[in-house]
Enzyme design. Sequence first.
Site, PDB file in Angstrom:
ATOM      1  N   ARG A   4       0.817  -1.212   0.000  1.00 47.32           N
ATOM      2  CA  ARG A   4       0.000   0.000   0.000  1.00 47.32           C
ATOM      3  C   ARG A   4       0.850   1.261   0.000  1.00 47.32           C
ATOM      4  O   ARG A   4       1.900   1.309   0.638  1.00 47.32           O
ATOM      5  CB  ARG A   4      -0.925  -0.004   1.214  1.00 47.32           C
ATOM      6  CG  ARG A   4      -1.986  -1.084   1.136  1.00 47.32           C
ATOM      7  CD  ARG A   4      -2.715  -1.299   2.455  1.00 47.32           C
ATOM      8  NE  ARG A   4      -3.756  -2.311   2.278  1.00 47.32           N
ATOM      9  CZ  ARG A   4      -3.531  -3.637   2.352  1.00 47.32           C
ATOM     10  NH1 ARG A   4      -2.311  -4.089   2.611  1.00 47.32           N
ATOM     11  NH2 ARG A   4      -4.527  -4.491   2.159  1.00 47.32           N
ATOM     12  N   HIS A   9       2.467 -12.344  -6.441  1.00 43.61           N
ATOM     13  CA  HIS A   9       1.517 -12.644  -5.363  1.00 43.61           C
ATOM     14  C   HIS A   9       1.186 -14.144  -5.379  1.00 43.61           C
ATOM     15  O   HIS A   9       0.033 -14.544  -5.559  1.00 43.61           O
ATOM     16  CB  HIS A   9       0.252 -11.809  -5.566  1.00 43.61           C
ATOM     17  CG  HIS A   9      -0.462 -11.455  -4.303  1.00 43.61           C
ATOM     18  ND1 HIS A   9      -0.941 -12.401  -3.433  1.00 43.61           N
ATOM     19  CD2 HIS A   9      -0.778 -10.252  -3.761  1.00 43.61           C
ATOM     20  CE1 HIS A   9      -1.546 -11.797  -2.426  1.00 43.61           C
ATOM     21  NE2 HIS A   9      -1.445 -10.479  -2.601  1.00 43.61           N
ATOM     22  N   ASP A  12      -1.748 -11.531   7.919  1.00 46.61           N
ATOM     23  CA  ASP A  12      -1.702 -10.596   6.793  1.00 46.61           C
ATOM     24  C   ASP A  12      -0.684  -9.553   7.203  1.00 46.61           C
ATOM     25  O   ASP A  12      -1.027  -8.430   7.556  1.00 46.61           O
ATOM     26  CB  ASP A  12      -3.068  -9.988   6.509  1.00 46.61           C
ATOM     27  CG  ASP A  12      -3.083  -9.198   5.200  1.00 46.61           C
ATOM     28  OD1 ASP A  12      -2.039  -9.181   4.510  1.00 46.61           O
ATOM     29  OD2 ASP A  12      -4.115  -8.584   4.877  1.00 46.61           O
ATOM     30  N   GLU A  19       5.132 -13.124  -0.500  1.00 43.86           N
ATOM     31  CA  GLU A  19       5.465 -12.087  -1.474  1.00 43.86           C
ATOM     32  C   GLU A  19       6.759 -11.391  -1.067  1.00 43.86           C
ATOM     33  O   GLU A  19       6.765 -10.549  -0.171  1.00 43.86           O
ATOM     34  CB  GLU A  19       4.330 -11.061  -1.554  1.00 43.86           C
ATOM     35  CG  GLU A  19       2.940 -11.657  -1.768  1.00 43.86           C
ATOM     36  CD  GLU A  19       1.839 -10.758  -1.226  1.00 43.86           C
ATOM     37  OE1 GLU A  19       1.787  -9.577  -1.627  1.00 43.86           O
ATOM     38  OE2 GLU A  19       1.050 -11.226  -0.382  1.00 43.86           O
TER      39      GLU A  19
END
Length: 343
Positions: free
Chosen positions: A79, A179, A247, A309
């Site tokens: 992000r 990903h 996450d 990732e």
Amino acid sequence: MQTATKHWDTYEDEAVTEYSIENDHGVKLAVLSWGATLHTLSVPTDKGDRNLVLSYHKMAHYLDNPFYVCMGIGRTGGRISRGTFSLGQQTYHVATNEGQNTLHGGPDGFNTVNWAGQIDTTDPNEPRIILTHTFKSTDDTYPGDLTAQMIYSLDNQDRVHLEFVGNSTALTLFNPTAHLYFNLSDDDLIAGQTLQVNSTERLELDDEKLPTGRMLPNTGSAYDFANGQNLGESLRALQDIPEQGLDDVYHVTPDADLAIAKLSDPLTHRSVTIKSDRNALVVFTGNSFNSTMKLASGPGQPYMGIALEAQSLPDSPNHPEFGDVSLPAGETRCYQISYDLTY
């Protein structure tokens, strides 16, 4: 080594091509032109080939959900807060696609385009699938026109090598990744597998999953994979948090051979060792997968795969201490990730 090229699907009136390599041991690598997507990474078993990554039967199914299953990610993984960053002497605002923030390159990132592809057999012992696309600033809103390549190769040591190459007409950002979601077992879920990560700390994230700039210690917690931990044990310990799983962005230190993580399945003795010279590994356990996902292995459900990732720490333009992911005009930058298989 065998290679093949075939028409795989049609999406938005464009032909989606599958490029494949099979090594002398029967390990198969197949990549789709749309999104530079890793479609198949299979190993032979006594029950037939086993695909170690999650996949779909149609291109539309890859793109009708927010999970980026096995797709190329860029220009920037992770992000960017408010889609805003400073570069050189200028402040830029790029297109957002997750509330006020830019996720995985924004609404016109690497996963959204049909790349031009070819198979290069110059080295017959390690054929390469070369995918190329130019991302114009007028399309994806990042500064500079970025010509990018994602190059997948497979050798007879059962190693997959992925190289990202970028060259831009203006100073820009370049922090690509893949990903990839793995499930090494013969089960639908990842709970029986073991993960080891070269990390003692992870990024603190706020409610929008944006880095605060602080690091959190992993030692002795459900987030601690430094010496290897069963994923099921970690997931059970995380059921009381909103995410109900992992996450997270791990700050990693590569070994001398650049290994940063290893996923293994004790029952089948399959493993993948991930090698990268960058400083982060995002770990996502598919906590929010749901039954609308038409995966090749069946309807989606939480914990069907684990995304690993390798990249540089995200939102680094807004956190200079994380490192520099700028790409000066006219320079060519290369990043590499390797996936070493045992089975």
